[in-house]
Design a protein around this motif. Structure first.
Motif, PDB file in Angstrom:
ATOM      1  N   PRO A 136       0.718  -0.877   0.221  1.00  0.00           N
ATOM      2  CA  PRO A 136      -0.058  -0.208   0.040  1.00  0.00           C
ATOM      3  C   PRO A 136       1.433   1.047   0.194  1.00  0.00           C
ATOM      4  O   PRO A 136       0.502   2.040  -0.990  1.00  0.00           O
ATOM      5  CB  PRO A 136      -0.210   0.085   1.475  1.00  0.00           C
ATOM      6  N   THR A 137       2.184   1.163   0.971  1.00  0.00           N
ATOM      7  CA  THR A 137       3.360   2.939   0.710  1.00  0.00           C
ATOM      8  C   THR A 137       3.253   2.726  -0.090  1.00  0.00           C
ATOM      9  O   THR A 137       4.102   3.812  -0.879  1.00  0.00           O
ATOM     10  CB  THR A 137       3.394   2.666   2.437  1.00  0.00           C
ATOM     11  N   ASP A 138       3.469   1.717  -0.875  1.00  0.00           N
ATOM     12  CA  ASP A 138       4.479   1.795  -2.033  1.00  0.00           C
ATOM     13  C   ASP A 138       4.083   2.024  -3.692  1.00  0.00           C
ATOM     14  O   ASP A 138       4.538   2.770  -4.343  1.00  0.00           O
ATOM     15  CB  ASP A 138       5.691   0.389  -2.422  1.00  0.00           C
ATOM     16  N   CYS A 139       2.502   2.320  -3.569  1.00  0.00           N
ATOM     17  CA  CYS A 139       1.640   3.169  -4.191  1.00  0.00           C
ATOM     18  C   CYS A 139       2.295   4.514  -4.040  1.00  0.00           C
ATOM     19  O   CYS A 139       2.154   4.456  -5.399  1.00  0.00           O
ATOM     20  CB  CYS A 139       0.496   3.068  -4.490  1.00  0.00           C
ATOM     21  N   PHE A 140       2.692   5.027  -3.276  1.00  0.00           N
ATOM     22  CA  PHE A 140       3.316   6.149  -3.545  1.00  0.00           C
ATOM     23  C   PHE A 140       4.526   6.506  -3.758  1.00  0.00           C
ATOM     24  O   PHE A 140       4.299   7.385  -5.827  1.00  0.00           O
ATOM     25  CB  PHE A 140       3.383   6.566  -2.080  1.00  0.00           C
ATOM     26  N   ASP A 141       5.371   6.306  -4.359  1.00  0.00           N
ATOM     27  CA  ASP A 141       6.995   5.684  -5.243  1.00  0.00           C
ATOM     28  C   ASP A 141       6.261   5.225  -6.403  1.00  0.00           C
ATOM     29  O   ASP A 141       6.928   5.446  -7.266  1.00  0.00           O
ATOM     30  CB  ASP A 141       7.915   4.925  -4.457  1.00  0.00           C
ATOM     31  N   ALA A 142       5.516   4.055  -6.384  1.00  0.00           N
ATOM     32  CA  ALA A 142       5.599   3.420  -8.494  1.00  0.00           C
ATOM     33  C   ALA A 142       4.712   5.003  -8.399  1.00  0.00           C
ATOM     34  O   ALA A 142       4.873   4.567  -9.607  1.00  0.00           O
ATOM     35  CB  ALA A 142       4.583   2.355  -7.598  1.00  0.00           C
ATOM     36  N   ALA A 143       4.409   5.534  -8.213  1.00  0.00           N
ATOM     37  CA  ALA A 143       3.514   6.218  -9.253  1.00  0.00           C
ATOM     38  C   ALA A 143       4.241   7.729  -9.353  1.00  0.00           C
ATOM     39  O   ALA A 143       3.921   8.053 -10.130  1.00  0.00           O
ATOM     40  CB  ALA A 143       2.194   7.286  -7.898  1.00  0.00           C
TER      41      ALA A 143
END
Lengths: 634, 395
Positions: A384-391
Motif C-alpha cells: 500500500p505505501t509503495d503505491c506512492f513511490d510507484a506513482a
C-alpha cells in the motif's frame, strides 16, 4: 478513556482480528477505526478489507458478508495475517462465512441477538452453533454476547431515537469492547465521531455512548479471563500515518506533478476498485489538481492525453475492463510519444469478473494488449505505501521518455492499509521537464527548423513541444510518422525504423533503473523466490518462515516489468531454481521463460485473495526439498 | 443560488492575439504538406474557407489547435500550419475536451465526419455538447464512409445502396442538427461546402461562440456519394428548397409566386405553406436562435427529410451557458485562491492523523512469525504478565 479494569493483562507480539458482519453493519468503518487507534499506538499493522460487490446484498445472507481483517504487531509485519486469532461475527452468515479460516483456539465474539431461527435458516444452520456446543468442541473460545440488545439498553435514555437507529450503533459497542480487550485508546475514534456527526448531536452522543458502553462492559464483565497488550513496534524514526494503497497512489501523483512542475489532469471513469483515486484527487483542487469524470473509459484516457498534449501530466485511472477499453488510445500515445500515466487497479477477471477481489492477471494486457508493436513501460507497486513511490516512478518514466506508462496496483493494495513513514517533498526525486522552445534542426537549405521527431540521443525521447509555443507548430497523430520530420510516411524502411526506435526508447528506460535488489542473507540460497506487485508481503513473510526453520532462500521483487532491470537475467541464472508466485496463471513466468530461457517454476492461485504466508512457505519448502532432500527439514 | 464566476463570454477570449498592427494571411495557415483528397472532394472548399477565415480571428497561430478523428475529413489538421492532432476514430471530442480544459489560452477546433462523430464517436460528441466545452466542431457530412471505400453511414438515407447495403440500407439515419439540439448544444448550425460566403459567416459566429459550437457542413463525396446535395447546390432548386435561418426574420422558402413560409399550424406542428395562404400572421415562425427553449429550433430541424424538399440552413441555436472548461478551471482557481499560502504538499502528505517515532525500541515479546500456525492469541507468544492497567502510549 480511564481504564478501571482489573482483568489480568497478557503481552502479545501480534494479533489478527477479523470484524465480520452484514454489509450494512458498518464493519469496514469498525475495522478502519480499530486500525487508526492501533496505528496511533505505534504497532506495525496491515489490513485486508473484503466486501461484496453488491452495496447491500440481501440481509443476513452469505453473499452479503463484509469483513475487515487487521493484523497488528510489536514488530515489522508484511501481511494482513493468514488466519484470524479473533473473529467478531455480527450474525450467523458472518460466522459461517469466516469460521473455516479460524485456527483451533481462536477467540470468537459473536452477536447472539442475531441468532434467531430465521437468520440461522438463511445460512443453513439447523441448530444454533452458539448453543449446541459445536464451537466449543471445535476448540474455539466462544463469547456469545447480545451486542444488539446491549446497545439498545445502553441507549435507552435517547428517547428520540428509534430502536432501529439505536441498533445501528452496535458496531461501536463491539469496537469499544475490542478496544478494551486489546488495550486500545479510543480517543481517536471519539474525535472521528465528533467530526463525522457534529451536525447531529443525538447520533453523535448515541455512538459515543455505545462505544463507551462496550469498553465499560469489558471492564466489568468476568467473561474475559485476560486482556491483551501489544507493544509498539520498533520503527525507524519519522512521522507516520496509516494509508491505503489508493490514497498513497493519489498522493504520489500529486507529488510527482509538483516535482515535475506540471499541472496534474486526471481523466477517469468510475470503476471498482480504482474509484477511490478519483475521489481523492477530486478533493485536491486547492493543490491545483484538475479531475474530469468522463462519459466512458475511452473518453477518460482521451481527456488525459489531450491534457498531456497541452503540457500537463495526464493521468487516467481504471481497472482491468477499463484498461481493455483504453487500449486504442494507449496506442495513440505510443505513436504520438506523449507522456501519460495509466493506472490499473487490478481485480478478478475476465470481463466483469470479481470487482471487489484482487488479482494480478492484467500483466499481459498491460504488456501486449494493443494492436501493432506498441511497447509501453510497466511498473508495479508492491505494498500500500509503495503505491506512492510507484506513482512517482511511473510519472518519471512517462515525462522523461515521452511515453505512456502503465502502473499496476491491485484491489488488495488499493484497499489495504499500513503505516507510512511520511516523506518530505523536498527529498522526492526531481522530475523537472523542459518543453521545446526553439528550432532543433536545419532544413535542406540550412535554415533552422523544428522537427518533432528528432530524438534525444540518450533517451531517444522526442521533444515535448506544447501548443502556444511560436514557431514549433506541428501535427502529430496515429498514422506512422517519418523519422525526424514527423510528416506522414508510408515508406517501408521508415516504418521498420520507427517501430524499432519506439522499442529502443522503452528499452533505454532500463538504463535509468537500479539493479535488482536480492535479499539473500546467508548467501547460501539455491532457490530464488521472485515476485512482482502485491505478492511482496506474503513472499516476505514466507521467506522469514522458511529461514526460521533453517532453510536458505533468496528473495527479489520486480518494480519494473517493462523493461526489466538490466541485471535480471544474470540474477535468475545465479540460482538453481527460481520460484515465482503469481495471482494469475503464470503471466510473468511466461515472459521470463521467453526472455531469459530460464525454467521458472510458477506457483499460481486466482482465488481473489492474497496468498497466505504459510501457503508460500510450504511451496518454498517443497522446492528446497526437491533440490536437496537431505538438507531440508520440513 | 447562482454562482457568479465572472467567466469570459467570447469563444476566443483568453487566447493571445497577434501584435497590434500585424495580421496573418491564408498562406500563414497553409502547411507544406501536399493535400491528398480526391479531385472534386468538397473537403478542398472547406479547407480553403477555413484557411481564409482563420486570419480574421486575429489569434496567434501557435495558439490554435485542430484535433481530428479518423476519416477523409480528419486529415484536415495536416494541411493547416497550426498545432494539430490526427487522433483515433471518434475520440477527437474527448481529446479536445482534455486539451481545452487544461489550456484556456488555446482556440481548439475539432474536425470530424458523419461516421467519426455520429457512429463510433457518438458518445463523445453528445457529451461534449451537453457539457458545453469551448470547442468548435466541424462535422463534415457526406452521408457515406469514404476512407473505407463506400459503406453507408449513420446519416445515409434509408434505402441507400452502398457496398455494405446492396439491398438498400434499413438503418434509420440521424439528423445531426436534431441530435445536437437534443444533446442541448448551445450553438448548432448547418452550412454547405460549396457556399463559401455562408460557410464563412457560420464559422465566424461559431468561433465567436463560447461553448461547443456544432457546425454541420454538407460535403460532397464525388467518389462514393456524388451529388448527394445536388438539389441544394443547383441555383433554382436551392432557391425553392433552402430556408435560410436569420435571427428575427420569418422562416421562408422560395421567392416570388412560389414563396412559402413556415407556420405553426393548429395542431402545434410546423408546416410550410404558400405565403398567400397565411391567414394569421401570428402563426408565422420568426427565427430566434437565442431562445433558451430549444423546441422551436428542434421543430425547424425536423423540416428536413430524405427528399430535401425543405432544408433549413444557418444557425439554429445560439444561446449562452457556462462552459465546462471555464467552470472546471474556476473551481480549481477558487480552491487554490482560498487556500492561499496555507497550501502545503508536505501537510497534505502528513494528513490529519500522524504519530512520531523518534527512536527504535526493542520488542519485548518473543516474535511469532506470520503464517506460523498457532492456537489462538493466548497461546500465541510471550509471558502472561499481570499488570496494573497501564496504557501504552506511542512515544
Amino acid at each position: 478513556m480511564a481504564d478501571m479494569s482489573t482483568t489480568p493483562l497478557t503481552q502479545l507480539d501480534r494479533v489478527v482480528i477479523r470484524f465480520a458482519g452484514d454489509s450494512g453493519d458498518g464493519m469496514q468503518l469498525t475495522g478502519d477505526r480499530f486500525t487508526s487507534d492501533t496505528a496511533s499506538l505505534g504497532n506495525d499493522l496491515s489490513t485486508l478489507p473484503n466486501f461484496p460487490a453488491e452495496i447491500r446484498a440481501p440481509q443476513g445472507t452469505l453473499p452479503g458478508v463484509s469483513s475487515f481483517q487487521v493484523h497488528f504487531a510489536d514488530h515489522d509485519i508484511a501481511t494482513p495475517g493468514d488466519a484470524p486469532d479473533v473473529l467478531v461475527a455480527m450474525n450467523p452468515a458472518a460466522l459461517k462465512a469466516n469460521l473455516g479460516d479460524l485456527p483451533r483456539g481462536a477467540t470468537l465474539i459473536v452477536n447472539s441477538d442475531e441468532f434467531g431461527k430465521r437468520n440461522l435458516a438463511k445460512v443453513g444452520y439447523t441448530s444454533n452453533p452458539l448453543e449446541d456446543g459445536s464451537l466449543v468442541e471445535a476448540g474455539y473460545q466462544l463469547h456469545a454476547l447480545p451486542l444488539t440488545s446491549m446497545t439498545v439498553e445502553a441507549l435507552a435514555p435517547f428517547e428520540s431515537l428509534t430502536r432501529k437507529e439505536k441498533e445501528r450503533a452496535k458496531n461501536m459497542l463491539a469496537l469499544g469492547l475490542l478496544s478494551w480487550l486489546y488495550s486500545r485508546d479510543t480517543a481517536g475514534t471519539e474525535a472521528f465521531l465528533r467530526a463525522k456527526f457534529g451536525a447531529a448531536p443525538q447520533i453523535l452522543e448515541a455512538n459515543l455512548t455505545a462505544l463507551r458502553a462496550g469498553h465499560a462492559y469489558g471492564e466489568t464483565t468476568e467473561g474475559f479471563a485476560v486482556r491483551y497488550q501489544v507493544a509498539p513496534a520498533p520503527m525507524p524514526p519519522g512521522t507516520y500515518r496509516t494509508i491505503t494503497g489508493n490514497q498513497a497512489l493519489a498522493l504520489g501523483l500529486v507529488a510527482a506533478a509538483e516535482r515535475a512542475g506540471l499541472h496534474l489532469v486526471l481523466g477517469s471513469y468510475p470503476i471498482t476498485p480504482a474509484s477511490d483515486i478519483l475521489h481523492q484527487l477530486s478533493a485536491l483542487k486547492r493543490h491545483g489538481v484538475t479531475t474530469l469524470q468522463a462519459e466512458d473509459e475511452i473518453a477518460a484516457i482521451g481527456m488525459a492525453l489531450g491534457a498531456s498534449f497541452g503540457g500537463a501530466l495526464g493521468v487516467t485511472t481504471t481497472s482491468g475492463p477499463g484498461l481493455a477499453l483504453k487500449s486504442e488510445t494507449i496506442g495513440l500515445a505510443v505513436s504520438t510519444e506523449l507522456p501519460l500515466v495509466i493506472v490499473d487497479i487490478q481485480r478478478g477477471g475476465p470481463s466483469t469478473g470479481l470487482p471487489t477481489k484482487t488479482e494480478q492477471s492484467d500483466l499481459l494486457q498491460a504488456m501486449y494488449g494493443r494492436n501493432g508493436e506498441s511497447p509501453v513501460p510497466v511498473v508495479a507497486a508492491k505494498s500500500p505505501t509503495d503505491c506512492f513511490d510507484a506513482a512517482i516512478e511511473a510519472a518519471r518514466i512517462a515525462t522523461a521518455f515521452r511515453t505512456p506508462v502503465i502502473l499496476l496496483s491491485d484491489g488488495y493494495l488499493g484497499n489495504g492499509s499500513e503505516p507510512w513513514s511520511v516523506p518530505t517533498v523536498a527529498d522526492l526525486p526531481d522530475l523537472r521537464v523542459s518543453f521545446a522552445s526553439e528550432a532543433n534542426d536545419l532544413d535542406g537549405e540550412g535554415r533552422p527548423v523544428f522537427h518533432p521527431f528528432k530524438r534525444d540521443p540518450d533517451t531517444l525521447a522526442r521533444p515535448w513541444a506544447v501548443p502556444g509555443t511560436p514557431g514549433l507548430e506541428h501535427r502529430i497523430g496515429g498514422i506512422e510518422k517519418a523519422d525526424v520530420t514527423g510528416h506522414i510516411s508510408y515508406d517501408p524502411a521508415n516504418h521498420d525504423r520507427m517501430v524499432r526506435l519506439r522499442q529502443a526508447k522503452v528499452d533505454r528506460v532500463a538504463a535509468t533503473i537500479p539493479p535488482l535488489e536480492v535479499d539473500d542473507p546467508s548467501g547460501e540460497a539455491r532457490v530464488l523466490v521472485l515476485g512482482w506487485g502485491s505478492t511482496y508481503g506474503p513472499i516476505a513473510a514466507a521467506t522469514r518462515l522458511v529461514r526460521a526453520t533453517g532453510g536458505h532462500v533468496a528473495r527479489a521483487h520486480l518494480r519494473h516489468l517493462n523493461p526489466f532491470p538490466a541485471d535480471l537475467g544474470e540474477v535468475l541464472r545465479r540460482y538453481d531454481r527460481v520460484v515465482l508466485p503469481e495471482m494469475n496463471l503464470g503471466q510473468l513466468a511466461m515472459l521470463l521463460r521467453a526472455r531469459y530461457l530460464v525454467d521458472v517454476q510458477s506457483h499460481t492461485a486466482v482465488r481473489g485473495l492474497p496468498f497466505t504466508a504459510a501457503e508460500l512457505a510450504q511451496v518454498i519448502h517443497e522446492h528446497l526439498l526437491a533440490l536437496a532432500p537431505e538438507e531440508v527439514s520440513v | 443560488m447562482t454562482i457568479q464566476l465572472g467567466l469570459p463570454t467570447r469563444g476566443t477570449d483568453g487566447v493571445p492575439t497577434v501584435p497590434d498592427g500585424t495580421s496573418l494571411t491564408k498562406k500563414d495557415f497553409t502547411s507544406d504538406q501536399e493535400v491528398r483528397w480526391c479531385p472534386g472532394c468538397g473537403d478542398y472548399a472547406v479547407l480553403a474557407a477555413v484557411q481564409g477565415f482563420l486570419p480574421e480571428l486575429g489569434l496567434r497561430r501557435e495558439n490554435i489547435v485542430f484535433v481530428s478523428g479518423i476519416g477523409c475529413s480528419s486529415r484536415f489538421p495536416y494541411y493547416l500550419d497550426t498545432y494539430g492532432m490526427h487522433s483515433i476514430h471518434g475520440r477527437a471530442p474527448a481529446i479536445a475536451t482534455g486539451l481545452a480544459t487544461a489550456r484556456e489560452d488555446l482556440s481548439v477546433w475539432v474536425v470530424t465526419g458523419d461516421g467519426d462523430a455520429l457512429s463510433i464517436g457518438g458518445n463523445h460528441l453528445i457529451h461534449a455538447m451537453r457539457r458545453n466545452v469551448n470547442l468548435t466542431i466541424l462535422l463534415f457530412n457526406n452521408k457515406i464512409y469514404g476512407l473505407t471505400k463506400g459503406q453507408y453511414s449513420p446519416t445515409s438515407n434509408v434505402g441507400a445502396v452502398t457496398k455494405s447495403t446492396p439491398a438498400g440500407s434499413v438503418d434509420h439515419p440521424f439528423n445531426p442538427v436534431s441530435l445536437a439540439l437534443g444533446a442541448e448544444a448551445t450553438f448548432v448550425a448547418r452550412t454547405m461546402d460549396s457556399d463559401r460566403a455562408h460557410l464563412t459567416e457560420v464559422l465566424r459566429a461559431a468561433a465567436a461562440h463560447r461553448g461547443t459550437a456544432l457546425v454541420e457542413i454538407y460535403q460532397n463525396c464525388p467518389i462514393f456519394n456524388d451529388g448527394a446535395f445536388e438539389l441544394l447546390k443547383d441555383r433554382d432548386q436551392a432557391e425553392a428548397r433552402i430556408a435560410h435561418l436569420r435571427a428575427g426574420e420569418p422562416v421562408r422558402v422560395g421567392s416570388g409566386d412560389a414563396a412559402q413560409v413556415v407556420v405553426r399550424d393548429t395542431t402545434g406542428r410546423l408546416a410550410v405553406v404558400p405565403v398567400g395562404e397565411v391567414t394569421d400572421e401570428q402563426q408565422v415562425i420568426v427565427h430566434d436562435p437565442s431562445d433558451p427553449d430549444p423546441s422551436q429550433a428542434f421543430a425547424l430541424s425536423r423540416l428536413d427529410d430524405a427528399t430535401m424538399q425543405h432544408m433549413p440552413m444557418g444557425i439554429f441555436r445560439e444561446v449562452t451557458r457556462a462552459t465546462y472548461d471555464d467552470a472546471v478551471r474556476a473551481q480549481v482557481d477558487e480552491a487554490v485562491e482560498r487556500a492561499g499560502e496555507g497550501v502545503s504538499l508536505d501537510a497534505l502528505l502528513r494528513g490529519k492523523d500522524t504519530w512520531t517515532v523518534d527512536g527504535t525500541r526493542p520488542g519485548e515479546v518473543e516474535q511469532t512469525l506470520e503464517g506460523e500456525v498457532t492456537e489462538g492469541p493466548t497461546a500465541a507468544a510471550g509471558d502472561a504478565l499481570v499488570q496494573e492497567a497501564d496504557e501504552v502510549r506511542p512515544e
